[in-house]
Write an enzyme that holds these catalytic residues in place. Structure first.
Site, mmCIF file in Angstrom:
data_model
loop_
_atom_site.group_PDB
_atom_site.id
_atom_site.type_symbol
_atom_site.label_atom_id
_atom_site.label_comp_id
_atom_site.label_asym_id
_atom_site.label_seq_id
_atom_site.Cartn_x
_atom_site.Cartn_y
_atom_site.Cartn_z
ATOM 1 N N ASP A 216 47.539 37.894 46.249
ATOM 2 C CA ASP A 216 46.671 37.956 45.074
ATOM 3 C C ASP A 216 47.548 37.962 43.831
ATOM 4 O OD1 ASP A 216 44.908 38.501 43.042
ATOM 5 O OD2 ASP A 216 43.899 40.146 44.075
ATOM 6 N N GLU A 242 45.594 33.558 45.768
ATOM 7 C CA GLU A 242 44.405 33.955 45.000
ATOM 8 C C GLU A 242 44.699 34.105 43.512
ATOM 9 O OE1 GLU A 242 41.907 36.939 46.747
ATOM 10 O OE2 GLU A 242 41.729 38.031 44.865
ATOM 11 N N GLU A 270 37.346 35.781 40.583
ATOM 12 C CA GLU A 270 37.114 37.218 40.388
ATOM 13 C C GLU A 270 36.756 37.546 38.937
ATOM 14 O OE1 GLU A 270 40.351 39.405 42.056
ATOM 15 O OE2 GLU A 270 40.244 40.966 40.521
ATOM 16 N N ASP A 293 32.690 38.527 41.568
ATOM 17 C CA ASP A 293 32.430 39.959 41.728
ATOM 18 C C ASP A 293 30.975 40.169 41.299
ATOM 19 O OD1 ASP A 293 34.260 42.919 41.413
ATOM 20 O OD2 ASP A 293 32.107 42.804 41.023
ATOM 21 N N HIS A 320 34.480 39.319 45.477
ATOM 22 C CA HIS A 320 35.537 40.291 45.207
ATOM 23 C C HIS A 320 34.974 41.711 45.355
ATOM 24 C CE1 HIS A 320 37.562 42.895 42.077
ATOM 25 N NE2 HIS A 320 38.571 42.573 42.851
ATOM 26 N N GLU A 340 35.510 41.203 51.738
ATOM 27 C CA GLU A 340 36.726 41.916 51.334
ATOM 28 C C GLU A 340 36.527 43.430 51.404
ATOM 29 O OE1 GLU A 340 38.005 41.316 47.241
ATOM 30 O OE2 GLU A 340 39.952 42.264 47.658
HETATM 31 MG MG LIG Z 1 41.894 39.429 43.353
#
Ligand SMILES: [Mg+2]
Length: 394
Positions: A216, A242, A270, A293, A320, A340
């Protein structure tokens, strides 16, 4: 009286102290703030810690929506005091007096009325929290879990990967993969690149060939660095890279996906919001997986649209973090095959609920899997021992 005849009586917005939905707000000894590469890493004085440049300034927003029979739905997101102001001083007018099922109209009015200062960021975080609270309220009134309101589950349980500093521990705990933060960006030069590769190689050694490992990058790279990292990391079986670039660089993501090895996935989203933001990524073929998200992208109402658009483009949606707010969505979508889990334990060696200690009843993975509870709404309660503050009223 049935649920759809109920009206919304009150909307209230709170800030939360003592642990919350703003997972960024962790102490200095937490892996989440251990010299992670960020867009601010080019400034040496802000390179060591994300808190140093203010990652934790917003804090948590908690929204309550109360129906005329006294039933209360709630949700949390990142936004703190400025978000509470937006709810109380601006958005409440679109809710109070409306039917509890007017979710689509309320979303549209919140979005259109804030266009002159909104569109993404904190305004969309705020709209998301209100939208999630409305879904929680409707579920409670109907005595159904949110996933039932979304068309029902397409599988029995969620398969999870873990985000944290210890993929090797995540493997022992039964997760399907482990995603590590990247510690070095372009400002750390070739030495940093070698350190990034060495950490990946070490972890690959520990987990064997088949376990998914991901990096990430939290918006910290440029196209050139990300391309070189992708090819070097591919030699160690990196599954995906990511959020390599800043969210506004749609052109860069398009280029990066072309540059990267075909079987190394480019993922992002995200910090993207709304169907229009994700349309930029999808139409450019800029990502293999998008990662909205649900607490930031516009809530469940908007995520349904983002997800449908992604499905039509053959792109997976793996939201996310966001715990129960994600789980109830993911379990209902065929193009969201796994989920996740953010390891909130300071050294990422044990499983703790993602929003602990703020939410009660939050499910945690067992052997890397979660069965989404069938309790009404999102199935969690706000921990009454966590102090809240209502900074504004209307
Ligand atoms: Mg992330």
């Amino acid at each position: 009286m049935s649920a759809h005849q109920r009206t919304i009586a009150h909307v209230r917005a709170y800030t939360v102290t003592g642990g919350g939905a703003d997972y960024h707000d962790q102490g200095a000894d937490h892996w989440i703030d251990d010299h992670i590469a960020t867009p601010m890493s080019i400034y040496p004085e802000y390179a060591a810690s994300r808190q140093s440049f203010g990652l934790n300034v917003l804090g948590t927003l908690m929204v309550e929506v109360e129906a005329d029979d006294g039933t209360v739905g709630f949700a949390v997101s990142t936004g703190g005091e400025p978000a509470a102001w937006i709810v109380e001083k601006h958005l409440a007018r679109f809710l109070e007096g409306a039917k509890v099922t007017d979710i689509e109209r309320i979303w549209d009015q919140m979005y259109r009325s804030t266009l002159f200062y909104g569109r993404r960021g904190i305004v969309l975080n705020t709209i998301s929290a209100v939208d999630l609270a409305l879904y929680d309220l409707l579920g409670r009134l109907r005595q159904e879990p949110v996933y039932a309101l979304l068309g029902g589950p397409v599988r029995d349980e969620l398969t999870m990967y873990a985000t944290g500093a210890r993929p090797d521990v995540a493997q022992q705990l039964g997760f399907i993969g482990g995603k590590m933060p990247l510690h070095h960006g372009p400002a750390d030069g070739e030495e940093g690149m070698e350190a990034n590769i060495a950490l990946l190689a070490d972890m690959r050694e520990r987990v064997g060939e088949d376990f998914w490992l991901m990096y990430d990058c939290w918006m910290s790279l440029d196209v050139d660095y990300a391309t070189r990292l992708a090819h070097r990391a591919h030699e160690h079986g990196l599954r995906w890279l990511e959020e390599a670039l800043i969210p506004d660089d749609y052109w860069g993501y398009e280029q990066l996906r072309r540059n990267a090895p075909a079987d190394l996935l480019i993922t992002t989203g995200e910090h993207e919001a709304t169907r229009w933001g994700f349309r930029q990524l999808l139409e450019r073929g800029a990502a293999d997986i998008i990662q909205p998200d649900v607490g930031w992208c516009g809530g469940i109402t908007e995520l349904l649209k983002i997800s449908a658009l992604a499905d039509a483009h053959g792109t997976m949606v793996v939201p996310h973090g966001s715990s129960v707010y994600s789980y109830h969505f993911v379990i209902t979508r065929t193009n969201s095959p796994f989920s996740e889990f953010l390891m909130m334990h300071p050294s990422a060696e044990e499983i703790v609920p993602m929003f602990s200690p703020m939410l009660l009843g939050e499910p945690v993975p067992e052997n890397g899997r979660i069965r989404v509870p069938d309790t009404p709404g999102f199935g969690v309660e706000f921990n009454p021992e966590i102090p809240t503050h209502r900074p504004y009223t209307h």
